[in-house]
Design an enzyme around this catalytic site. Structure first.
Site, PDB file in Angstrom:
ATOM      1  N   HIS A 160       0.807  -1.218   0.000  1.00  0.00           N
ATOM      2  CA  HIS A 160       0.000   0.000   0.000  1.00  0.00           C
ATOM      3  C   HIS A 160       0.840   1.268   0.000  1.00  0.00           C
ATOM      4  CE1 HIS A 160      -4.069  -1.791   0.779  1.00  0.00           C
ATOM      5  NE2 HIS A 160      -3.303  -2.824   1.104  1.00  0.00           N
ATOM      6  N   ASP A 368       3.623   9.522  -1.668  1.00  0.00           N
ATOM      7  CA  ASP A 368       2.473   8.753  -1.213  1.00  0.00           C
ATOM      8  C   ASP A 368       2.272   7.559  -2.132  1.00  0.00           C
ATOM      9  OD1 ASP A 368       0.862   8.904   0.997  1.00  0.00           O
ATOM     10  OD2 ASP A 368      -0.322  10.583   0.295  1.00  0.00           O
TER      11      ASP A 368
END
Length: 472
Positions: A160, A368
Protein backbone atom coordinates in the site's frame (compact mmCIF):
# COMPACT_ATOMS: atom_id res chain seq x y z
CA UNK A 1 -15.43 -21.38 -4.95
CA UNK A 2 -12.20 -21.19 -2.95
CA UNK A 3 -12.14 -19.35 0.35
CA UNK A 4 -10.46 -15.95 0.51
CA UNK A 5 -8.06 -15.46 3.41
CA UNK A 6 -6.97 -11.87 4.07
CA UNK A 7 -3.93 -11.15 6.23
CA UNK A 8 -3.09 -7.63 7.37
CA UNK A 9 -1.48 -5.93 10.33
CA UNK A 10 -4.90 -4.91 11.62
CA UNK A 11 -8.27 -6.58 11.13
CA UNK A 12 -11.57 -4.84 10.32
CA UNK A 13 -15.16 -6.04 10.51
CA UNK A 14 -16.33 -6.02 6.84
CA UNK A 15 -19.93 -5.41 7.96
CA UNK A 16 -19.03 -1.92 9.19
CA UNK A 17 -18.64 0.75 6.50
CA UNK A 18 -16.67 2.80 9.01
CA UNK A 19 -13.97 0.16 8.69
CA UNK A 20 -12.93 1.80 5.42
CA UNK A 21 -12.76 1.10 1.72
CA UNK A 22 -10.52 -1.97 2.00
CA UNK A 23 -13.01 -3.80 4.22
CA UNK A 24 -15.92 -2.74 2.01
CA UNK A 25 -14.17 -3.97 -1.13
CA UNK A 26 -13.17 -7.29 0.38
CA UNK A 27 -16.54 -7.87 2.05
CA UNK A 28 -18.17 -9.38 -1.03
CA UNK A 29 -15.41 -11.95 -1.57
CA UNK A 30 -15.08 -12.73 2.12
CA UNK A 31 -18.84 -13.14 2.55
CA UNK A 32 -19.27 -15.24 -0.58
CA UNK A 33 -16.50 -17.65 0.36
CA UNK A 34 -16.99 -17.74 4.14
CA UNK A 35 -13.60 -16.07 4.28
CA UNK A 36 -11.11 -15.52 7.06
CA UNK A 37 -9.37 -12.27 8.07
CA UNK A 38 -6.23 -12.70 10.17
CA UNK A 39 -4.04 -10.13 11.91
CA UNK A 40 -2.95 -8.32 15.04
CA UNK A 41 -5.66 -7.47 17.57
CA UNK A 42 -4.20 -4.04 18.24
CA UNK A 43 -3.55 -5.02 21.86
CA UNK A 44 -0.13 -5.00 23.49
CA UNK A 45 0.42 -7.19 26.54
CA UNK A 46 3.43 -6.91 28.78
CA UNK A 47 4.02 -10.66 28.63
CA UNK A 48 2.48 -12.95 26.05
CA UNK A 49 2.29 -16.22 27.96
CA UNK A 50 5.74 -16.24 29.50
CA UNK A 51 7.14 -13.92 26.84
CA UNK A 52 7.20 -16.56 24.11
CA UNK A 53 5.76 -14.92 20.98
CA UNK A 54 4.84 -18.26 19.46
CA UNK A 55 2.48 -19.00 22.34
CA UNK A 56 0.23 -15.98 21.71
CA UNK A 57 -3.42 -16.89 22.06
CA UNK A 58 -5.77 -16.59 19.10
CA UNK A 59 -9.02 -14.63 19.42
CA UNK A 60 -11.84 -15.65 17.08
CA UNK A 61 -14.90 -13.56 16.28
CA UNK A 62 -17.60 -14.38 13.75
CA UNK A 63 -18.72 -11.42 11.62
CA UNK A 64 -21.57 -12.95 9.66
CA UNK A 65 -20.05 -15.60 7.37
CA UNK A 66 -16.56 -14.13 7.88
CA UNK A 67 -14.23 -15.37 10.61
CA UNK A 68 -12.00 -12.71 12.21
CA UNK A 69 -8.92 -14.18 13.89
CA UNK A 70 -6.52 -11.95 15.83
CA UNK A 71 -3.64 -12.28 18.25
CA UNK A 72 -2.03 -9.94 20.77
CA UNK A 73 1.60 -8.81 20.67
CA UNK A 74 3.99 -8.75 23.56
CA UNK A 75 5.54 -5.38 24.37
CA UNK A 76 8.89 -6.60 23.09
CA UNK A 77 7.45 -7.80 19.78
CA UNK A 78 5.33 -4.68 19.30
CA UNK A 79 8.27 -2.37 19.86
CA UNK A 80 10.58 -4.26 17.50
CA UNK A 81 8.16 -5.39 14.78
CA UNK A 82 5.71 -2.47 14.66
CA UNK A 83 7.43 0.62 16.05
CA UNK A 84 10.97 -0.43 15.23
CA UNK A 85 11.24 -2.13 11.86
CA UNK A 86 7.86 -1.45 10.22
CA UNK A 87 7.52 2.22 11.15
CA UNK A 88 11.10 3.08 12.06
CA UNK A 89 12.79 1.52 9.03
CA UNK A 90 10.40 0.50 6.24
CA UNK A 91 8.01 3.47 6.45
CA UNK A 92 10.68 6.21 6.14
CA UNK A 93 12.70 4.38 3.50
CA UNK A 94 9.62 3.62 1.40
CA UNK A 95 8.77 7.34 1.60
CA UNK A 96 12.31 8.30 0.53
CA UNK A 97 13.41 9.51 3.99
CA UNK A 98 16.62 7.61 4.68
CA UNK A 99 17.59 10.36 7.07
CA UNK A 100 14.74 9.38 9.42
CA UNK A 101 15.30 5.62 9.34
CA UNK A 102 16.55 3.96 12.52
CA UNK A 103 18.55 0.92 11.46
CA UNK A 104 18.78 -0.59 14.94
CA UNK A 105 19.98 -4.16 14.40
CA UNK A 106 17.54 -5.75 16.86
CA UNK A 107 14.48 -4.51 15.00
CA UNK A 108 14.81 -6.89 12.08
CA UNK A 109 14.94 -9.88 14.42
CA UNK A 110 11.65 -8.81 16.02
CA UNK A 111 10.09 -8.15 12.61
CA UNK A 112 11.02 -11.63 11.42
CA UNK A 113 9.95 -13.19 14.73
CA UNK A 114 6.44 -11.74 14.49
CA UNK A 115 6.06 -12.73 10.84
CA UNK A 116 7.09 -16.26 11.78
CA UNK A 117 4.51 -16.23 14.57
CA UNK A 118 1.82 -15.05 12.15
CA UNK A 119 2.74 -17.90 9.80
CA UNK A 120 2.74 -20.54 12.55
CA UNK A 121 -0.64 -19.41 13.84
CA UNK A 122 -2.22 -19.02 10.41
CA UNK A 123 -0.98 -22.21 8.72
CA UNK A 124 -3.18 -24.66 10.74
CA UNK A 125 -6.25 -22.58 9.86
CA UNK A 126 -5.72 -22.86 6.11
CA UNK A 127 -7.50 -25.16 3.68
CA UNK A 128 -5.70 -26.65 0.67
CA UNK A 129 -7.64 -24.55 -1.89
CA UNK A 130 -7.60 -21.22 0.01
CA UNK A 131 -6.54 -18.06 -1.78
CA UNK A 132 -4.42 -15.88 0.53
CA UNK A 133 -4.06 -12.11 0.14
CA UNK A 134 -1.40 -10.47 2.33
CA UNK A 135 -1.35 -6.70 2.79
CA UNK A 136 1.38 -4.14 3.27
CA UNK A 137 4.91 -3.58 4.48
CA UNK A 138 4.40 -5.05 7.95
CA UNK A 139 4.11 -8.53 6.47
CA UNK A 140 6.52 -8.68 3.53
CA UNK A 141 8.20 -11.94 4.66
CA UNK A 142 4.97 -13.70 5.62
CA UNK A 143 4.70 -15.47 2.27
CA UNK A 144 8.15 -17.01 2.56
CA UNK A 145 7.44 -18.07 6.15
CA UNK A 146 4.24 -19.78 5.01
CA UNK A 147 6.13 -21.49 2.18
CA UNK A 148 8.70 -22.72 4.70
CA UNK A 149 5.87 -24.37 6.63
CA UNK A 150 4.76 -26.20 3.50
CA UNK A 151 1.90 -23.95 2.38
CA UNK A 152 1.36 -24.28 -1.36
CA UNK A 153 -1.79 -22.18 -1.73
CA UNK A 154 -1.96 -19.19 -4.05
CA UNK A 155 -0.58 -16.21 -2.12
CA UNK A 156 -0.79 -12.64 -3.34
CA UNK A 157 0.75 -9.54 -1.79
CA UNK A 158 -0.20 -5.88 -2.12
CA UNK A 159 2.06 -3.03 -1.01
CA UNK A 160 0.00 0.00 0.00
CA UNK A 161 3.02 2.32 0.34
CA UNK A 162 5.51 3.36 -2.38
CA UNK A 163 8.36 1.06 -3.33
CA UNK A 164 11.54 3.18 -3.55
CA UNK A 165 14.12 2.96 -6.35
CA UNK A 166 16.54 0.01 -6.16
CA UNK A 167 19.50 1.90 -4.71
CA UNK A 168 17.35 3.44 -1.98
CA UNK A 169 15.73 0.09 -1.17
CA UNK A 170 19.22 -1.43 -1.02
CA UNK A 171 20.03 0.93 1.88
CA UNK A 172 17.84 -1.24 4.14
CA UNK A 173 19.90 -3.78 6.08
CA UNK A 174 18.52 -7.13 4.96
CA UNK A 175 17.05 -5.71 1.73
CA UNK A 176 17.95 -8.86 -0.19
CA UNK A 177 16.07 -10.97 2.39
CA UNK A 178 13.05 -8.68 2.10
CA UNK A 179 13.02 -8.88 -1.68
CA UNK A 180 13.38 -12.65 -1.60
CA UNK A 181 10.33 -12.61 0.68
CA UNK A 182 8.40 -10.53 -1.85
CA UNK A 183 9.34 -12.97 -4.58
CA UNK A 184 7.85 -15.89 -2.62
CA UNK A 185 4.38 -14.61 -3.55
CA UNK A 186 2.58 -15.63 -6.72
CA UNK A 187 1.49 -12.05 -7.39
CA UNK A 188 3.02 -8.79 -6.15
CA UNK A 189 0.73 -5.79 -6.52
CA UNK A 190 1.96 -2.20 -6.34
CA UNK A 191 0.16 1.13 -6.31
CA UNK A 192 1.70 2.79 -9.37
CA UNK A 193 3.58 2.10 -12.56
CA UNK A 194 6.58 3.88 -11.03
CA UNK A 195 6.57 1.46 -8.08
CA UNK A 196 6.20 -1.48 -10.47
CA UNK A 197 9.18 -0.22 -12.46
CA UNK A 198 11.27 0.01 -9.28
CA UNK A 199 10.40 -3.59 -8.40
CA UNK A 200 11.30 -4.87 -11.85
CA UNK A 201 14.58 -2.96 -11.93
CA UNK A 202 15.57 -4.32 -8.53
CA UNK A 203 14.94 -7.99 -9.29
CA UNK A 204 16.73 -7.63 -12.63
CA UNK A 205 19.81 -5.92 -11.21
CA UNK A 206 20.11 -7.61 -7.83
CA UNK A 207 18.57 -11.05 -8.45
CA UNK A 208 19.16 -11.43 -12.23
CA UNK A 209 15.48 -12.14 -12.82
CA UNK A 210 14.36 -13.37 -16.22
CA UNK A 211 11.56 -11.41 -17.86
CA UNK A 212 9.00 -13.90 -19.20
CA UNK A 213 6.67 -11.21 -20.54
CA UNK A 214 3.10 -10.34 -19.61
CA UNK A 215 4.14 -9.32 -16.09
CA UNK A 216 5.79 -12.69 -15.31
CA UNK A 217 9.29 -13.16 -13.92
CA UNK A 218 11.51 -16.12 -13.21
CA UNK A 219 13.53 -15.37 -10.08
CA UNK A 220 14.87 -17.35 -7.11
CA UNK A 221 13.91 -20.58 -8.92
CA UNK A 222 10.21 -19.76 -9.11
CA UNK A 223 7.78 -17.85 -11.32
CA UNK A 224 5.76 -14.88 -10.13
CA UNK A 225 3.73 -12.02 -11.51
CA UNK A 226 4.02 -8.33 -10.66
CA UNK A 227 1.92 -5.37 -11.71
CA UNK A 228 0.42 -2.02 -10.82
CA UNK A 229 -3.04 -2.19 -9.25
CA UNK A 230 -3.88 1.38 -8.18
CA UNK A 231 -6.37 1.32 -5.34
CA UNK A 232 -9.50 3.47 -5.53
CA UNK A 233 -12.43 4.42 -3.33
CA UNK A 234 -15.95 3.05 -3.16
CA UNK A 235 -17.64 5.81 -5.16
CA UNK A 236 -21.19 4.72 -4.34
CA UNK A 237 -20.43 4.41 -0.64
CA UNK A 238 -18.82 7.87 -0.58
CA UNK A 239 -21.74 9.37 -2.48
CA UNK A 240 -24.05 7.88 0.13
CA UNK A 241 -21.97 9.54 2.83
CA UNK A 242 -22.27 12.84 0.97
CA UNK A 243 -26.05 12.53 1.06
CA UNK A 244 -26.05 11.80 4.78
CA UNK A 245 -27.28 14.26 7.37
CA UNK A 246 -23.84 15.00 8.85
CA UNK A 247 -22.24 15.84 5.50
CA UNK A 248 -25.17 17.98 4.34
CA UNK A 249 -25.33 19.85 7.66
CA UNK A 250 -21.60 20.66 7.55
CA UNK A 251 -21.80 21.74 3.92
CA UNK A 252 -24.63 24.16 4.62
CA UNK A 253 -22.88 25.56 7.68
CA UNK A 254 -19.57 26.05 5.87
CA UNK A 255 -21.27 27.77 2.93
CA UNK A 256 -23.10 30.04 5.33
CA UNK A 257 -20.16 30.93 7.56
CA UNK A 258 -17.67 31.36 4.70
CA UNK A 259 -19.99 32.96 2.17
CA UNK A 260 -17.46 35.75 1.51
CA UNK A 261 -14.43 33.45 1.39
CA UNK A 262 -12.85 30.96 -0.98
CA UNK A 263 -12.07 27.81 0.93
CA UNK A 264 -9.03 25.61 0.42
CA UNK A 265 -8.98 22.29 2.25
CA UNK A 266 -6.30 19.80 3.26
CA UNK A 267 -7.08 16.59 5.14
CA UNK A 268 -4.09 14.49 6.15
CA UNK A 269 -2.63 12.33 8.86
CA UNK A 270 0.14 14.13 10.74
CA UNK A 271 3.05 12.50 8.94
CA UNK A 272 6.30 13.78 7.48
CA UNK A 273 5.43 12.19 4.13
CA UNK A 274 2.41 14.50 3.68
CA UNK A 275 4.43 17.67 3.12
CA UNK A 276 2.32 19.79 5.47
CA UNK A 277 5.01 22.40 6.32
CA UNK A 278 5.74 22.72 2.59
CA UNK A 279 2.02 23.27 1.92
CA UNK A 280 1.80 26.03 4.51
CA UNK A 281 4.87 27.73 3.09
CA UNK A 282 3.25 27.62 -0.35
CA UNK A 283 0.08 29.16 1.12
CA UNK A 284 2.18 31.89 2.70
CA UNK A 285 3.81 32.48 -0.70
CA UNK A 286 0.32 32.77 -2.20
CA UNK A 287 -0.65 35.49 0.26
CA UNK A 288 2.62 37.34 -0.26
CA UNK A 289 2.54 37.25 -4.05
CA UNK A 290 -1.19 37.67 -4.76
CA UNK A 291 -2.82 40.48 -2.74
CA UNK A 292 -6.22 39.59 -4.25
CA UNK A 293 -6.25 36.53 -1.98
CA UNK A 294 -6.23 38.67 1.16
CA UNK A 295 -9.46 38.59 3.16
CA UNK A 296 -10.60 35.92 0.69
CA UNK A 297 -8.56 32.68 0.62
CA UNK A 298 -8.95 30.59 3.78
CA UNK A 299 -7.10 27.33 4.25
CA UNK A 300 -8.74 24.72 6.47
CA UNK A 301 -6.02 22.23 7.35
CA UNK A 302 -6.90 19.08 9.29
CA UNK A 303 -3.94 17.08 10.58
CA UNK A 304 -5.11 13.92 12.31
CA UNK A 305 -2.89 12.71 15.18
CA UNK A 306 -0.46 9.96 14.23
CA UNK A 307 2.39 8.23 16.12
CA UNK A 308 3.04 11.24 18.31
CA UNK A 309 5.50 9.39 20.52
CA UNK A 310 8.01 9.55 17.65
CA UNK A 311 10.36 12.55 17.62
CA UNK A 312 9.91 13.25 13.89
CA UNK A 313 6.15 13.70 14.37
CA UNK A 314 6.61 16.00 17.35
CA UNK A 315 8.91 18.17 15.21
CA UNK A 316 6.30 18.43 12.45
CA UNK A 317 3.60 19.33 14.96
CA UNK A 318 5.72 22.19 16.26
CA UNK A 319 6.51 23.34 12.72
CA UNK A 320 2.84 23.44 11.80
CA UNK A 321 1.85 25.34 14.91
CA UNK A 322 4.63 27.86 14.31
CA UNK A 323 3.79 28.34 10.62
CA UNK A 324 0.06 28.71 11.25
CA UNK A 325 0.69 31.26 13.99
CA UNK A 326 3.11 33.19 11.79
CA UNK A 327 0.76 33.28 8.79
CA UNK A 328 -2.25 34.32 10.85
CA UNK A 329 -0.19 36.91 12.73
CA UNK A 330 1.28 38.48 9.60
CA UNK A 331 -1.74 38.39 7.29
CA UNK A 332 -4.84 37.97 9.44
CA UNK A 333 -7.48 40.63 10.03
CA UNK A 334 -10.05 41.05 12.76
CA UNK A 335 -12.65 39.37 10.55
CA UNK A 336 -10.39 36.98 8.58
CA UNK A 337 -8.09 34.21 9.73
CA UNK A 338 -6.09 32.87 6.75
CA UNK A 339 -5.45 29.41 8.28
CA UNK A 340 -7.86 27.33 10.30
CA UNK A 341 -5.70 24.52 11.66
CA UNK A 342 -7.13 21.52 13.51
CA UNK A 343 -4.96 18.85 15.08
CA UNK A 344 -7.68 16.26 15.50
CA UNK A 345 -9.66 13.72 13.50
CA UNK A 346 -12.86 14.76 11.73
CA UNK A 347 -15.55 12.09 11.41
CA UNK A 348 -15.51 10.53 7.94
CA UNK A 349 -19.27 11.05 7.63
CA UNK A 350 -18.70 14.83 7.71
CA UNK A 351 -15.80 15.05 5.26
CA UNK A 352 -17.84 15.05 2.02
CA UNK A 353 -19.57 18.22 3.20
CA UNK A 354 -16.23 19.91 3.86
CA UNK A 355 -14.84 18.85 0.49
CA UNK A 356 -17.92 20.04 -1.39
CA UNK A 357 -17.85 23.45 0.29
CA UNK A 358 -14.22 24.01 -0.79
CA UNK A 359 -13.07 25.66 -4.00
CA UNK A 360 -9.64 24.01 -3.89
CA UNK A 361 -8.48 20.65 -2.56
CA UNK A 362 -4.80 20.53 -1.59
CA UNK A 363 -3.25 17.06 -1.74
CA UNK A 364 0.48 17.72 -1.82
CA UNK A 365 2.43 14.87 -0.20
CA UNK A 366 6.17 14.61 -0.67
CA UNK A 367 5.58 10.93 -1.42
CA UNK A 368 2.47 8.75 -1.21
CA UNK A 369 1.52 5.29 -2.37
CA UNK A 370 -1.82 6.49 -3.69
CA UNK A 371 -3.64 9.10 -1.53
CA UNK A 372 -7.37 8.49 -1.52
CA UNK A 373 -8.22 11.96 -0.19
CA UNK A 374 -7.60 13.20 -3.74
CA UNK A 375 -10.26 10.85 -5.08
CA UNK A 376 -12.68 11.60 -2.26
CA UNK A 377 -12.39 15.33 -2.98
CA UNK A 378 -13.22 14.75 -6.66
CA UNK A 379 -16.22 12.52 -5.93
CA UNK A 380 -17.64 14.95 -3.37
CA UNK A 381 -17.80 17.91 -5.77
CA UNK A 382 -20.93 19.45 -7.27
CA UNK A 383 -20.64 18.57 -11.00
CA UNK A 384 -22.27 21.88 -11.94
CA UNK A 385 -19.80 23.97 -9.91
CA UNK A 386 -16.83 21.78 -8.97
CA UNK A 387 -13.75 22.70 -7.01
CA UNK A 388 -10.21 22.21 -8.33
CA UNK A 389 -7.78 19.54 -7.18
CA UNK A 390 -4.16 20.62 -6.67
CA UNK A 391 -2.19 17.38 -6.52
CA UNK A 392 1.44 16.48 -5.89
CA UNK A 393 3.11 14.77 -8.79
CA UNK A 394 4.71 12.48 -6.20
CA UNK A 395 1.40 10.96 -5.11
CA UNK A 396 0.54 7.67 -6.77
CA UNK A 397 -2.86 9.16 -7.65
CA UNK A 398 -1.15 11.55 -10.08
CA UNK A 399 -0.80 8.72 -12.62
CA UNK A 400 -4.59 8.46 -12.85
CA UNK A 401 -5.63 12.03 -12.08
CA UNK A 402 -3.67 13.92 -14.70
CA UNK A 403 -6.44 16.53 -15.14
CA UNK A 404 -5.69 17.89 -11.66
CA UNK A 405 -3.21 20.75 -11.34
CA UNK A 406 -0.04 18.77 -10.72
CA UNK A 407 2.63 20.44 -8.59
CA UNK A 408 6.06 19.87 -7.11
CA UNK A 409 5.45 20.30 -3.35
CA UNK A 410 9.11 21.21 -2.80
CA UNK A 411 8.57 24.28 -5.03
CA UNK A 412 6.66 26.75 -2.84
CA UNK A 413 6.45 29.41 -5.53
CA UNK A 414 5.23 27.01 -8.20
CA UNK A 415 2.65 25.51 -5.85
CA UNK A 416 1.43 28.99 -4.92
CA UNK A 417 0.98 29.81 -8.62
CA UNK A 418 -1.02 26.62 -9.14
CA UNK A 419 -3.27 27.43 -6.16
CA UNK A 420 -3.88 30.93 -7.52
CA UNK A 421 -4.71 29.45 -10.92
CA UNK A 422 -7.17 27.10 -9.25
CA UNK A 423 -8.86 29.98 -7.42
CA UNK A 424 -9.23 31.91 -10.69
CA UNK A 425 -10.14 29.00 -12.97
CA UNK A 426 -13.24 29.60 -15.16
CA UNK A 427 -16.28 27.42 -14.59
CA UNK A 428 -16.09 25.75 -18.01
CA UNK A 429 -12.54 24.55 -17.42
CA UNK A 430 -13.36 23.39 -13.90
CA UNK A 431 -16.25 21.31 -15.22
CA UNK A 432 -14.16 19.78 -18.00
CA UNK A 433 -11.38 18.81 -15.63
CA UNK A 434 -13.79 17.46 -13.04
CA UNK A 435 -15.65 15.29 -15.55
CA UNK A 436 -12.40 13.60 -16.57
CA UNK A 437 -11.27 13.16 -12.97
CA UNK A 438 -14.61 11.74 -11.88
CA UNK A 439 -14.61 9.28 -14.79
CA UNK A 440 -11.19 8.00 -13.63
CA UNK A 441 -12.38 7.62 -10.04
CA UNK A 442 -15.42 5.65 -11.19
CA UNK A 443 -13.52 3.46 -13.63
CA UNK A 444 -10.70 2.54 -11.24
CA UNK A 445 -12.66 2.29 -8.01
CA UNK A 446 -11.89 0.02 -5.06
CA UNK A 447 -14.02 -2.79 -6.52
CA UNK A 448 -12.04 -2.68 -9.78
CA UNK A 449 -8.88 -2.89 -7.69
CA UNK A 450 -10.08 -5.91 -5.76
CA UNK A 451 -11.50 -7.68 -8.81
CA UNK A 452 -8.45 -7.09 -11.00
CA UNK A 453 -5.97 -8.22 -8.35
CA UNK A 454 -7.83 -11.43 -7.51
CA UNK A 455 -8.54 -12.12 -11.18
CA UNK A 456 -4.82 -11.83 -11.98
CA UNK A 457 -3.94 -14.06 -9.03
CA UNK A 458 -6.53 -16.56 -10.22
CA UNK A 459 -5.21 -16.43 -13.78
CA UNK A 460 -1.67 -17.07 -12.58
CA UNK A 461 -2.82 -20.22 -10.82
CA UNK A 462 -4.90 -21.37 -13.77
CA UNK A 463 -1.95 -20.96 -16.15
CA UNK A 464 0.45 -22.81 -13.87
CA UNK A 465 -1.76 -25.66 -12.67
CA UNK A 466 -5.02 -25.51 -14.57
CA UNK A 467 -6.90 -25.23 -11.26
CA UNK A 468 -9.59 -22.53 -10.89
CA UNK A 469 -8.69 -21.43 -7.36
CA UNK A 470 -11.02 -18.45 -7.24
CA UNK A 471 -14.00 -17.96 -9.52
CA UNK A 472 -14.91 -14.29 -9.81
Amino acid sequence: MSRLVVVSNRVADPRKTAAGGLAVALAEFLNNTGGLWFGWSGKVVESAHGGRAGEAELHTHQAGPVKLVTLDLSREDHDAYYLGYSNGVLWPVCHYRLDLADFESSYIAGYRRVNQMFARKLAPLLKPDDVIWVHDYHLIPLGSELRALGCRQRIGFFLHVPLPPPLMFAAIPGHDWLMRGLCSYDLVGLQSEADHEHFCRYIQREAHAQDLGDGQWRVFNRTLRAGAFPIGIDVEEFNALAEGAEARELYQRMKREYSRRKLLVGVDRLDYSKGLPHRLRAFRELLQKYPDTHRSATLIQIASPSREDVTAYTDILHQLESLCGSINGNFGELDWMPVRYMHRTVARARLPGLYRASQVGLVTPLRDGMNLVAKEFVVAQDPADPGVLVLSRFAGAAEQLGEALLVNPYDSEGTAEAIHLALQMPLEERITRHQALLASCKRWDVHWWCDSFLDTLNKSQAEESGTPWLRL
